[in-house]
Design an enzyme around this catalytic site. Structure first.
Site, mmCIF file in Angstrom:
data_model
loop_
_atom_site.group_PDB
_atom_site.id
_atom_site.type_symbol
_atom_site.label_atom_id
_atom_site.label_comp_id
_atom_site.label_asym_id
_atom_site.label_seq_id
_atom_site.Cartn_x
_atom_site.Cartn_y
_atom_site.Cartn_z
ATOM 1 N N TYR A 183 115.754 -55.395 -24.206
ATOM 2 C CA TYR A 183 117.220 -55.460 -24.273
ATOM 3 C C TYR A 183 117.707 -56.503 -25.271
ATOM 4 O O TYR A 183 118.747 -57.142 -25.051
ATOM 5 C CB TYR A 183 117.822 -55.759 -22.893
ATOM 6 C CG TYR A 183 117.398 -54.807 -21.806
ATOM 7 C CD1 TYR A 183 117.613 -53.442 -21.921
ATOM 8 C CD2 TYR A 183 116.776 -55.274 -20.646
ATOM 9 C CE1 TYR A 183 117.220 -52.565 -20.925
ATOM 10 C CE2 TYR A 183 116.389 -54.409 -19.636
ATOM 11 C CZ TYR A 183 116.607 -53.047 -19.786
ATOM 12 O OH TYR A 183 116.229 -52.182 -18.804
ATOM 13 N N ASP A 185 117.670 -44.307 -4.456
ATOM 14 C CA ASP A 185 116.933 -45.204 -5.336
ATOM 15 C C ASP A 185 117.180 -46.623 -4.828
ATOM 16 O O ASP A 185 118.166 -47.260 -5.177
ATOM 17 C CB ASP A 185 117.416 -45.036 -6.783
ATOM 18 C CG ASP A 185 116.802 -46.043 -7.738
ATOM 19 O OD1 ASP A 185 116.020 -46.902 -7.284
ATOM 20 O OD2 ASP A 185 117.114 -45.975 -8.941
ATOM 21 N N LYS A 188 110.157 -53.148 -7.124
ATOM 22 C CA LYS A 188 110.564 -54.544 -7.264
ATOM 23 C C LYS A 188 110.001 -55.430 -6.160
ATOM 24 O O LYS A 188 108.872 -55.902 -6.243
ATOM 25 C CB LYS A 188 112.081 -54.667 -7.363
ATOM 26 C CG LYS A 188 112.652 -54.124 -8.680
ATOM 27 C CD LYS A 188 114.112 -54.476 -8.835
ATOM 28 C CE LYS A 188 114.718 -53.910 -10.106
ATOM 29 N NZ LYS A 188 114.200 -54.495 -11.348
#
Length: 399
Positions: free
Chosen positions: A6, A223, A250
């Site tokens: 990013y 999700d 995660k």
């Protein structure tokens, strides 16, 4: 050289170099920093946790990895059994992968093939939310709705396979009325949309979505890569509204190793059971069910239960609401708090330029993006440390 995520490599400022980490702290050569975003929301138990370290070391002394194709091993079997007993209702069937994006890809593939296996080839569309983010692989980008991350897909033009709606009841009702016969699934980040701006919405929207999915025989996918393991104030939103497919990642490993799981209910799983080989799920990440990842995931779940993390998260939310109560500034559009997440949204992204360095100089690592200053702290944080994070956020506007 490293190609960083990013970032425009030509203009990016040098990243902070971490030389050690312990508990909630990251250490550079000259600073001790509270990690206010838990290494992209994953390190809920903190760094260098002895029990998590020992779980990996113990497995490493046996073997680090074997493929799951034609082989199996105790850590994978134990984790699947633990998730079966831990997750609600009949979310029992675990397909492991190595990242959240891949796990979402698997969920979308399951939903499409579920109907193909039924002989329903017209169920090709996916319903998703505006401002959604489900990962950076190509299909997850298409299902997502965040031009700041996924603008490259403009080269293909607008997809006719994905419908995006806002989180309001009228749009939900109209979407199902118009598209129900060609939808294979409705996928959401439940209650909290992360990378799309820490947007929060009401549980009633999901409750109605569940009823519409049942009515029109559409699969519901949650999700919970970011929202799972207590981040919304619920252990899983799936405990409150039951999806057909649940995606976790995660915090699954406590942030130690990349690992994820796509968990299907019995209805979905049975649609793949057949004497016809073409009905099998033809997917297989090389590092799925990595033994080190499975071992540390088992220990991470044990710590979550043993240390009553839901009470810790409730306390984090209570302190956050107390400290931010009444705080305003003309540059602030909204302050949103849910469970272990706080977001301060400003009108103009320029008003957050320089905040990361400001926070660094006050002993906090933060990573604001676009118009959003936020924190998702490790659950082991103490009150004084959390107040330091929140005071730093407020101090930016009080300069």
């Amino acid at each position: 050289m490293i190609w960083y995520p990013y970032e425009q490599m030509k203009t990016m400022k040098p990243p902070y170099k971490i030389i050690d980490a312990q508990g909630i702290y990251l250490y550079t050569e000259d600073k001790k920093l509270i990690d206010s975003i838990s290494s992209w929301w994953s390190v809920i138990h903190g760094y260098k946790n002895k029990e998590l370290n020992d779980a990996i070391k113990e497995q490493l002394d046996m073997f680090a990895h074997v493929m799951l194709g034609g082989l199996t091993h105790d850590p994978a079997q134990a984790l699947a059994e633990k998730l079966k007993s831990w997750l609600p209702c009949d979310l029992d069937y675990c397909f492991f992968s190595d990242s959240g994006s891949v796990a979402v890809e698997v969920a979308i593939k399951m939903a499409l093939q579920y109907y193909v296996n039924k002989g329903e080839f017209n169920r090709t569309k996916v319903l998703a939310l505006e401002h959604s983010y489900h990962g950076d692989t190509f299909r997850t980008m298409e299902i997502g709705d965040d031009v700041d991350y996924h603008f490259v897909l403009q080269a293909y033009g607008k997809s006719d396979k994905v419908i995006h709606i806002p989180t309001d009841m009228d749009s939900l009702e109209k979407a199902f009325e118009q598209y129900h016969d060609c939808l294979n699934c409705f996928i959401v980040e439940p209650l909290l949309q992360g990378a799309g701006g820490m947007r929060m919405y009401d549980i009633s929207f999901l409750q109605r979505a569940r009823k519409l999915c049942d009515q029109y025989e559409v699969l519901l996918i949650f999700d919970e890569v970011a929202t799972g393991f207590g981040r919304t104030g619920h252990r899983f939103v799936a405990d409150v509204v039951l999806p057909d497919i649940l995606v976790l990642g995660k915090a699954l490993t406590g942030g130690y190793i990349g690992h994820a799981v796509t968990v299907a209910n019995k209805k979905v799983y049975k649609r793949f059971l057949s004497d016809n080989q073409s009905h099998a799920l033809m997917h297989g990440p090389t590092f799925m069910a990595n033994p080190l990842a499975c071992s540390v995931s088992l220990k991470a779940i044990e710590l979550f239960e043993k240390n009553d993390y839901m009470s810790k998260i409730s306390k984090i939310e209570e302190i956050t609401r107390r400290e931010m109560c009444g705080f305003t500034d003309e540059r602030i559009k909204d302050i949103r708090i849910m469970g272990g997440c706080i977001c301060v949204e400003v009108y103009n992204a320029d008003d957050l330029k320089g905040y990361q360095e400001f926070a660094y100089n006050r002993g906090v690592f933060s990573r604001p993006f676009l118009n959003y200053m936020y924190a998702m702290v490790p659950y082991i944080i103490e009150e004084a440390e959390l107040v330091q994070v929140l005071d730093t956020m407020k101090a930016w506007f009080l300069r």
